[in-house]
Design a protein around this motif. Sequence first.
Motif: not given
Length: 244
Positions: A10-12, A21-22, A194-197
């Motif tokens: 997941h991204t923000n 995404l980066a 993942a909800h954070i890198f």
Amino acid sequence: MQIVADLHTHTNVSSHAYSTLAEIVHAAKEAGMLAIALTNHGPAMDDGPHQWHFGNLNILPRVMDGVTIIRGMECNILPPMGAVDPIEYKYYKALEYVIASFHEPLYKPATVEAHTIAMEGVLRDPQITTLGHPGTPAFRFDYESIISRCNEYGKIVEINNNSVNVRRGCRENCLEIARLCKKYEVPVVVSSDAHIFTQVGRFDNALALIDEAGIPEELVVNSSRERLAAYFRKIRGLELFPEG
Ligand SMILES: [Zn+2]
Ligand SMILES: [Zn+2]
């Protein structure tokens, strides 16, 4: 066992996830991933992105920072029959990887029978590829009835790393499901959710479950570049690594 791709991230664009995404792509590269699936929540979720997020995924480069990007969605199972987020059909049809999951804000936990009926709807939806975090305790369904029919409907089952951390009581259910996957030779996918890198490419809990259930490497679709490529070729006619 090696895992070469993280097919649940997941991204923000969802406000309860915290990386761009980066950042996710960079973390995937650092973790040695060859590919990731970008699977934000469907728009029915309160903080899910607008459906245009999904409609515009084709502008993403196929490869970013050396990591192949798969255009996906984690859709929300809706009561009573397991329908999913209402997004325009052309957007839905273009998705390359579709996880279907129960989430409490959108499906009030009910009975095993009701959850099983919803899962039967998931089985019958040809666009869905994957049963997402199926071990969630609030959403017990008839595991054997559904898992034993996954191959008939071409579905794979997710062994979700994050579930064991965030969903109390999940591990026992996840193990039961993993054992049924072994019994019925249903392919599985190991994912971080993942909800954070920092969570990208982390699979320790999920791999422990795979081990304990005795699932052979051949059944894990993201355990090698060849298996991953063969899976997407089969389900979508997509060549993930056209350079060979
Ligand atoms: Zn989920
Ligand atoms: Zn998720």
